[in-house]
Motif scaffolding. Structure first.
Motif, PDB file in Angstrom:
ATOM      1  N   GLY A  62       0.775  -1.230   0.000  1.00  9.01           N
ATOM      2  CA  GLY A  62       0.000   0.000   0.000  1.00  9.01           C
ATOM      3  C   GLY A  62       0.806   1.280   0.000  1.00  9.01           C
ATOM      4  O   GLY A  62       0.324   2.320   0.440  1.00  9.01           O
ATOM      5  N   LEU A  63       2.036   1.213  -0.490  1.00  8.69           N
ATOM      6  CA  LEU A  63       2.894   2.392  -0.533  1.00  8.69           C
ATOM      7  C   LEU A  63       3.051   2.880  -1.970  1.00  8.69           C
ATOM      8  O   LEU A  63       3.122   2.072  -2.900  1.00  8.69           O
ATOM      9  CB  LEU A  63       4.289   2.080   0.020  1.00  8.69           C
ATOM     10  CG  LEU A  63       4.416   1.690   1.488  1.00  8.69           C
ATOM     11  CD1 LEU A  63       5.880   1.382   1.806  1.00  8.69           C
ATOM     12  CD2 LEU A  63       3.888   2.779   2.393  1.00  8.69           C
ATOM     13  N   PRO A  64       3.146   4.191  -2.172  1.00  6.05           N
ATOM     14  CA  PRO A  64       3.531   4.673  -3.494  1.00  6.05           C
ATOM     15  C   PRO A  64       4.952   4.224  -3.814  1.00  6.05           C
ATOM     16  O   PRO A  64       5.816   4.214  -2.930  1.00  6.05           O
ATOM     17  CB  PRO A  64       3.439   6.201  -3.370  1.00  6.05           C
ATOM     18  CG  PRO A  64       3.479   6.486  -1.904  1.00  6.05           C
ATOM     19  CD  PRO A  64       2.924   5.291  -1.213  1.00  6.05           C
ATOM     20  N   VAL A  65       5.184   3.821  -5.060  1.00  7.13           N
ATOM     21  CA  VAL A  65       6.489   3.331  -5.490  1.00  7.13           C
ATOM     22  C   VAL A  65       7.092   4.338  -6.456  1.00  7.13           C
ATOM     23  O   VAL A  65       6.458   4.705  -7.452  1.00  7.13           O
ATOM     24  CB  VAL A  65       6.378   1.942  -6.155  1.00  7.13           C
ATOM     25  CG1 VAL A  65       7.755   1.459  -6.615  1.00  7.13           C
ATOM     26  CG2 VAL A  65       5.756   0.930  -5.186  1.00  7.13           C
ATOM     27  N   VAL A  66       8.306   4.792  -6.138  1.00 11.98           N
ATOM     28  CA  VAL A  66       8.987   5.769  -6.991  1.00 11.98           C
ATOM     29  C   VAL A  66      10.280   5.146  -7.515  1.00 11.98           C
ATOM     30  O   VAL A  66      11.064   4.579  -6.768  1.00 11.98           O
ATOM     31  CB  VAL A  66       9.275   7.077  -6.233  1.00 11.98           C
ATOM     32  CG1 VAL A  66       7.977   7.775  -5.875  1.00 11.98           C
ATOM     33  CG2 VAL A  66      10.084   6.842  -4.965  1.00 11.98           C
ATOM     34  N   ALA A  67      10.476   5.240  -8.818  1.00 12.91           N
ATOM     35  CA  ALA A  67      11.663   4.658  -9.449  1.00 12.91           C
ATOM     36  C   ALA A  67      12.817   5.649  -9.436  1.00 12.91           C
ATOM     37  O   ALA A  67      12.630   6.861  -9.261  1.00 12.91           O
ATOM     38  CB  ALA A  67      11.343   4.256 -10.884  1.00 12.91           C
ATOM     39  N   ASP A  68      14.042   5.127  -9.622  1.00  6.92           N
ATOM     40  CA  ASP A  68      15.208   6.004  -9.765  1.00  6.92           C
ATOM     41  C   ASP A  68      14.964   6.985 -10.911  1.00  6.92           C
ATOM     42  O   ASP A  68      14.519   6.578 -11.995  1.00  6.92           O
ATOM     43  CB  ASP A  68      16.464   5.187 -10.081  1.00  6.92           C
ATOM     44  CG  ASP A  68      16.960   4.373  -8.903  1.00  6.92           C
ATOM     45  OD1 ASP A  68      16.488   4.604  -7.771  1.00  6.92           O
ATOM     46  OD2 ASP A  68      17.834   3.509  -9.115  1.00  6.92           O
ATOM     47  N   PRO A  69      15.252   8.267 -10.721  1.00  4.28           N
ATOM     48  CA  PRO A  69      15.048   9.240 -11.796  1.00  4.28           C
ATOM     49  C   PRO A  69      16.156   9.230 -12.849  1.00  4.28           C
ATOM     50  O   PRO A  69      16.062   9.931 -13.845  1.00  4.28           O
ATOM     51  CB  PRO A  69      15.035  10.581 -11.045  1.00  4.28           C
ATOM     52  CG  PRO A  69      15.865  10.341  -9.836  1.00  4.28           C
ATOM     53  CD  PRO A  69      15.676   8.905  -9.456  1.00  4.28           C
ATOM     54  N   LEU A  70      17.198   8.420 -12.607  1.00  8.65           N
ATOM     55  CA  LEU A  70      18.309   8.308 -13.556  1.00  8.65           C
ATOM     56  C   LEU A  70      18.466   6.851 -13.955  1.00  8.65           C
ATOM     57  O   LEU A  70      18.212   5.941 -13.163  1.00  8.65           O
ATOM     58  CB  LEU A  70      19.603   8.818 -12.921  1.00  8.65           C
ATOM     59  CG  LEU A  70      19.582  10.254 -12.396  1.00  8.65           C
ATOM     60  CD1 LEU A  70      20.851  10.542 -11.608  1.00  8.65           C
ATOM     61  CD2 LEU A  70      19.443  11.238 -13.551  1.00  8.65           C
ATOM     62  N   ASP A  71      18.905   6.613 -15.170  1.00  7.31           N
ATOM     63  CA  ASP A  71      19.072   5.249 -15.678  1.00  7.31           C
ATOM     64  C   ASP A  71      20.368   4.626 -15.191  1.00  7.31           C
ATOM     65  O   ASP A  71      21.314   5.323 -14.809  1.00  7.31           O
ATOM     66  CB  ASP A  71      19.048   5.259 -17.213  1.00  7.31           C
ATOM     67  CG  ASP A  71      17.704   5.674 -17.774  1.00  7.31           C
ATOM     68  OD1 ASP A  71      16.681   5.430 -17.100  1.00  7.31           O
ATOM     69  OD2 ASP A  71      17.678   6.259 -18.875  1.00  7.31           O
ATOM     70  N   GLY A  72      20.407   3.293 -15.229  1.00  7.85           N
ATOM     71  CA  GLY A  72      21.658   2.579 -15.023  1.00  7.85           C
ATOM     72  C   GLY A  72      22.003   2.251 -13.585  1.00  7.85           C
ATOM     73  O   GLY A  72      23.162   1.995 -13.271  1.00  7.85           O
ATOM     74  N   PHE A  73      21.029   2.216 -12.682  1.00  7.82           N
ATOM     75  CA  PHE A  73      21.271   1.868 -11.277  1.00  7.82           C
ATOM     76  C   PHE A  73      22.483   2.633 -10.717  1.00  7.82           C
ATOM     77  O   PHE A  73      23.508   2.051 -10.369  1.00  7.82           O
ATOM     78  CB  PHE A  73      21.500   0.358 -11.122  1.00  7.82           C
ATOM     79  CG  PHE A  73      20.301  -0.460 -11.514  1.00  7.82           C
ATOM     80  CD1 PHE A  73      19.225  -0.597 -10.658  1.00  7.82           C
ATOM     81  CD2 PHE A  73      20.252  -1.081 -12.752  1.00  7.82           C
ATOM     82  CE1 PHE A  73      18.110  -1.342 -11.035  1.00  7.82           C
ATOM     83  CE2 PHE A  73      19.143  -1.829 -13.135  1.00  7.82           C
ATOM     84  CZ  PHE A  73      18.066  -1.960 -12.269  1.00  7.82           C
ATOM     85  N   PRO A  74      22.363   3.965 -10.627  1.00  6.77           N
ATOM     86  CA  PRO A  74      23.522   4.764 -10.205  1.00  6.77           C
ATOM     87  C   PRO A  74      23.809   4.721  -8.703  1.00  6.77           C
ATOM     88  O   PRO A  74      24.698   5.433  -8.242  1.00  6.77           O
ATOM     89  CB  PRO A  74      23.125   6.180 -10.641  1.00  6.77           C
ATOM     90  CG  PRO A  74      21.631   6.174 -10.662  1.00  6.77           C
ATOM     91  CD  PRO A  74      21.233   4.788 -11.043  1.00  6.77           C
ATOM     92  N   GLY A  75      23.089   3.908  -7.947  1.00 10.19           N
ATOM     93  CA  GLY A  75      23.388   3.761  -6.531  1.00 10.19           C
ATOM     94  C   GLY A  75      22.328   4.365  -5.635  1.00 10.19           C
ATOM     95  O   GLY A  75      21.322   4.914  -6.103  1.00 10.19           O
ATOM     96  N   PRO A  76      22.544   4.280  -4.316  1.00 10.54           N
ATOM     97  CA  PRO A  76      21.505   4.697  -3.377  1.00 10.54           C
ATOM     98  C   PRO A  76      21.160   6.170  -3.424  1.00 10.54           C
ATOM     99  O   PRO A  76      20.045   6.556  -3.079  1.00 10.54           O
ATOM    100  CB  PRO A  76      22.091   4.314  -2.010  1.00 10.54           C
ATOM    101  CG  PRO A  76      23.557   4.175  -2.230  1.00 10.54           C
ATOM    102  CD  PRO A  76      23.719   3.694  -3.630  1.00 10.54           C
ATOM    103  N   LEU A  77      22.096   7.013  -3.857  1.00  6.60           N
ATOM    104  CA  LEU A  77      21.777   8.435  -3.944  1.00  6.60           C
ATOM    105  C   LEU A  77      20.669   8.715  -4.955  1.00  6.60           C
ATOM    106  O   LEU A  77      19.917   9.670  -4.802  1.00  6.60           O
ATOM    107  CB  LEU A  77      23.023   9.245  -4.296  1.00  6.60           C
ATOM    108  CG  LEU A  77      23.879   9.724  -3.121  1.00  6.60           C
ATOM    109  CD1 LEU A  77      25.120  10.444  -3.613  1.00  6.60           C
ATOM    110  CD2 LEU A  77      23.081  10.626  -2.185  1.00  6.60           C
ATOM    111  N   ALA A  78      20.563   7.875  -5.979  1.00  2.45           N
ATOM    112  CA  ALA A  78      19.466   8.042  -6.935  1.00  2.45           C
ATOM    113  C   ALA A  78      18.132   7.752  -6.251  1.00  2.45           C
ATOM    114  O   ALA A  78      17.121   8.415  -6.524  1.00  2.45           O
ATOM    115  CB  ALA A  78      19.665   7.120  -8.129  1.00  2.45           C
TER     116      ALA A  78
END
Length: 206
Positions: A62-78
């Motif tokens: 039941g949580l909103p899911v937000v994807a990384d805004p940058l491609d290529g799995f740039p790490g936790p900061l994304a």
């Protein structure tokens, strides 16, 4: 102080667990994600999940899911940036990030982070613990836990630009903006499940 919103970081590849959604692994009859939600949700005004791919696999939470805004799995900061963007849409000033594979995270995480941020123009604090002999760390040396932090929404465009420029290390960015550490007494609270052996150890811990 206004309560922050929270983001649970689950956007990694879980390669050391053999792939798949590490957060959905079972621990003591609950998923890791369920345990994280139980601990962080009472501390924040609202909560989202940072994950990539088909968001439908998390519908049960039941949580909103937000994807990384940058491609290529740039790490936790994304994932942090995804949380900051979502927080901005909620009208929030700050967001607290936690990792989805840390079932024992502190129940006082948010107030301790907020206390450490007093006096900062932009509240920016990472959780840390002191090293000890059990973890083979230098006793007294601060060990940062950079997936656990208090982040100012006002700096999200600066973070986006840094990530687009190739930034990988969390601490390089936080230090640039006067980031601080909030020291927690129990390093075990930040125990994260990266491998099947870690999952077995977590079973023993509960």
């Amino acid at each position: 102080m206004k309560a922050p919103v929270g983001v649970i970081l689950a956007g990694g590849l879980a390669s050391r667990m053999g792939g798949g959604d590490k957060a959905l692994r079972s621990l003591g009859g609950q998923t890791l994600l369920s345990r994280v939600i139980e601990r962080i949700s009472p501390q924040v005004a609202d909560l989202c999940l940072n994950a990539n791919g088909d968001a439908g696999r998390f519908d049960a939470y039941g949580l909103p899911v937000v994807a990384d805004p940058l491609d290529g799995f740039p790490g936790p900061l994304a994932g942090v940036l995804a949380g900051m963007d979502w927080a901005a849409a909620q009208g929030a000033d700050t967001v607290v990030s936690v990792a989805a594979d840390t079932p024992f995270l502190p129940c006082d995480l948010v107030p301790v982070l907020q206390l450490a941020s007093e006096g900062q123009a932009h509240p920016l604090v990472l959780a840390a613990t002191e090293g000890d002999t059990e973890t083979r760390s230098s006793k007294g040396r601060l060990i940062r836990h950079p997936t656990f932090g208090l982040w100012p929404v006002a700096l999200r465009d600066d973070l986006r630009a840094a990530l687009e420029g190739g930034l990988k290390k969390v601490v390089l960015w936080t230090e640039k903006h006067g980031g601080r550490e909030a020291v927690f007494p129990d390093e075990r609270a930040f125990f994260n499940v990266n491998t099947p052996e870690d999952l077995a150890e977590a079973e023993r811990m509960i």
